[in-house]
Design an enzyme around this catalytic site. Structure first.
Site, mmCIF file in Angstrom:
data_model
loop_
_atom_site.group_PDB
_atom_site.id
_atom_site.type_symbol
_atom_site.label_atom_id
_atom_site.label_comp_id
_atom_site.label_asym_id
_atom_site.label_seq_id
_atom_site.Cartn_x
_atom_site.Cartn_y
_atom_site.Cartn_z
ATOM 1 N N THR A 194 0.829 -1.190 0.000
ATOM 2 C CA THR A 194 0.000 0.000 0.000
ATOM 3 C C THR A 194 0.871 1.250 0.000
ATOM 4 O OG1 THR A 194 -1.725 -1.175 1.165
ATOM 5 C CG2 THR A 194 -1.576 1.175 1.616
ATOM 6 N N ARG A 222 -14.411 -7.424 0.093
ATOM 7 C CA ARG A 222 -13.608 -7.006 1.250
ATOM 8 C C ARG A 222 -13.013 -5.603 1.051
ATOM 9 N NH1 ARG A 222 -8.141 -5.232 2.505
ATOM 10 N NH2 ARG A 222 -7.748 -5.777 4.666
ATOM 11 N N GLY A 224 -10.465 -2.837 3.186
ATOM 12 C CA GLY A 224 -9.571 -2.709 4.343
ATOM 13 C C GLY A 224 -9.626 -1.332 4.965
ATOM 14 N N THR A 245 -0.288 1.597 6.897
ATOM 15 C CA THR A 245 -0.180 0.390 6.066
ATOM 16 C C THR A 245 -0.050 -0.808 6.995
ATOM 17 O OG1 THR A 245 1.137 -0.832 4.453
ATOM 18 C CG2 THR A 245 2.327 0.742 5.818
ATOM 19 N N THR A 247 -2.017 -4.752 8.372
ATOM 20 C CA THR A 247 -3.157 -5.667 8.414
ATOM 21 C C THR A 247 -4.439 -4.866 8.641
ATOM 22 O OG1 THR A 247 -2.597 -5.935 10.728
ATOM 23 C CG2 THR A 247 -1.834 -7.645 9.250
ATOM 24 N N GLY A 248 -5.126 -4.558 7.551
ATOM 25 C CA GLY A 248 -6.205 -3.579 7.556
ATOM 26 C C GLY A 248 -7.290 -3.808 8.598
HETATM 27 N N1 ASP Z 1 -3.789 -1.944 4.828
HETATM 28 C C1 ASP Z 1 -4.036 -2.542 3.544
HETATM 29 C C2 ASP Z 1 -5.325 -3.311 3.580
HETATM 30 O O1 ASP Z 1 -5.582 -3.984 4.549
HETATM 31 C C3 ASP Z 1 -2.948 -3.476 3.108
HETATM 32 C C4 ASP Z 1 -1.530 -2.943 3.169
HETATM 33 O O2 ASP Z 1 -1.259 -1.981 3.873
HETATM 34 O O3 ASP Z 1 -0.654 -3.514 2.483
HETATM 35 O O4 ASP Z 1 -6.057 -3.279 2.610
#
Ligand code: ASP
Length: 341
Positions: A194, A222, A224, A245, A247-248
């Site tokens: 991200t 889904r 995030g 950025t 684990t959303g």
């Molecule tokens: N935070 C983003 C999501 O969960 C993923 C990421 O940061 O790579 O969609």
């Protein structure tokens, strides 16, 4: 004489841009010199794109958008072109942006045909009365606003397609930067992510933005944290601008970006400590990732509880700093336009 003239001049108001390109198990041993250089170059171009706007007296919102567009257009990052695939083999993109002066915000989610999702988020903020538009509605709106619409195949990259096949075979939903995941080819198992930016303009206004393709093999619509104001993105001139950025789901559950800003605003917590507290809350429920944070004095922090985070910053002096690994920030250039990594 020269010295006196300098002293007589009012202080130059601070400008600052901070960017990230995702956090994860990014280690020097996993990145070839060429890949490292390729990432560094795009990060430097992103900083340069935002810096020229800030330096010329442009707004923090425009700088954030310009910096993110560069990373969306690069196939190296999980945003725009190069985004990860859903279980159904599509690229579904999310983005958001927020103006710290007005606390106006815009977001789009689950879009498949808008070339630059951050521009669509910006248009939602400025040209609609809403904060978030999703799917087909967001795409119709973006087309009406004259934004560039592309065929969904524009977002396709072979690497991401292979990543999806592996994820399906392993029946896993993957963060772009999951620790033990990667295509077993030289130079291919680096983690990517991200993208986001926070900026301070010379008028003292903060802005934040984030853009992503989300998770490999994600299903069922889904969405995030990235397009959710308060989770992946937040900006308030009274405290900080934040882009996240990681684990959303855990960033949503802990309202990570807002909780960072709220600590600074209400408790006067130093910005690095506020980010670390937010990351601790995320870790406590099994998540990880990173946050970039910037306040109206131009003080910033780039915090992560993963091995590395693609990141960089630039301020009034025009000296860009780029970091990838933990504890390693290297000055890239003293000229933000003529980038020589
Ligand atoms: N935070 C983003 C999501 O969960 C993923 C990421 O940061 O790579 O969609």
């Amino acid at each position: 004489m020269t010295l006196q003239t300098n002293l007589a001049q009012p202080d130059t108001p601070p400008i600052r841009l901070v960017i990230h390109g995702g956090a994860g198990s990014i280690e020097r041993s996993k990145l070839t010199a060429e890949r490292e250089q390729a990432y560094t170059q795009v990060l430097a171009q992103s900083l340069a794109a935002g810096y020229v706007i800030l330096k010329a007296g442009g707004s923090s919102i425009d700088a954030v958008s310009a910096a993110i567009v560069v990373m969306e257009d690069s196939p190296l990052f999980n945003a725009g072109r190069g985004a990860v695939f859903t279980h159904a083999g599509r690229n579904e993109l999310d983005a958001s942006i927020m103006d710290g002066a007005t606390r106006m915000a815009g977001a789009v989610a689950a879009i498949t045909t808008i070339r630059n999702p951050i521009r669509a988020a910006h248009a939602v903020m400025t040209q609609s009365e809403h904060v978030m538009l999703i799917g087909q509605g967001a795409e119709t709106f973006a087309a009406e606003q004259g934004l560039e619409i592309v065929d969904p195949s524009y977002f396709y990259t072979e690497f991401r397609w292979k990543q999806l096949q592996k994820a399906i075979a392993e029946e896993r939903v993957l963060l772009d930067h999951d620790v033990d995941f990667g295509i077993p080819q030289p130079g291919k198992d680096e983690k990517r992510g991200t993208v986001g930016a926070v900026a301070l303009d010379r008028y003292g206004n903060l802005a934040a933005g984030t853009s992503t393709g989300g998770l490999t093999n994600k299903r069922f619509g889904r969405v995030g944290d990235s397009p959710i104001i308060g989770a992946g993105t937040y900006a308030d001139n009274r405290s900080v601008a934040v882009s996240a950025t990681g684990t959303g789901e855990m960033f949503i559950r802990t309202a990570a970006a807002f909780s960072t800003a709220a600590q600074v605003h209400l408790l006067r917590t130093p910005i690095a400590e506020a980010a670390d507290n937010a990351l601790r809350e995320i870790a406590a429920i099994g998540g990880d990732g990173g946050l970039i944070v910037l306040n109206a004095e131009g003080h910033y922090s780039m915090r992560f509880n993963t091995r590395g985070m693609f990141r960089g910053t630039i301020g009034n002096d025009g000296i860009a700093w780029i970091g990838i690994y933990s504890g390693n920030e290297m000055p890239v250039t003293n000229s933000p336009v003529a980038i020589t990594p």
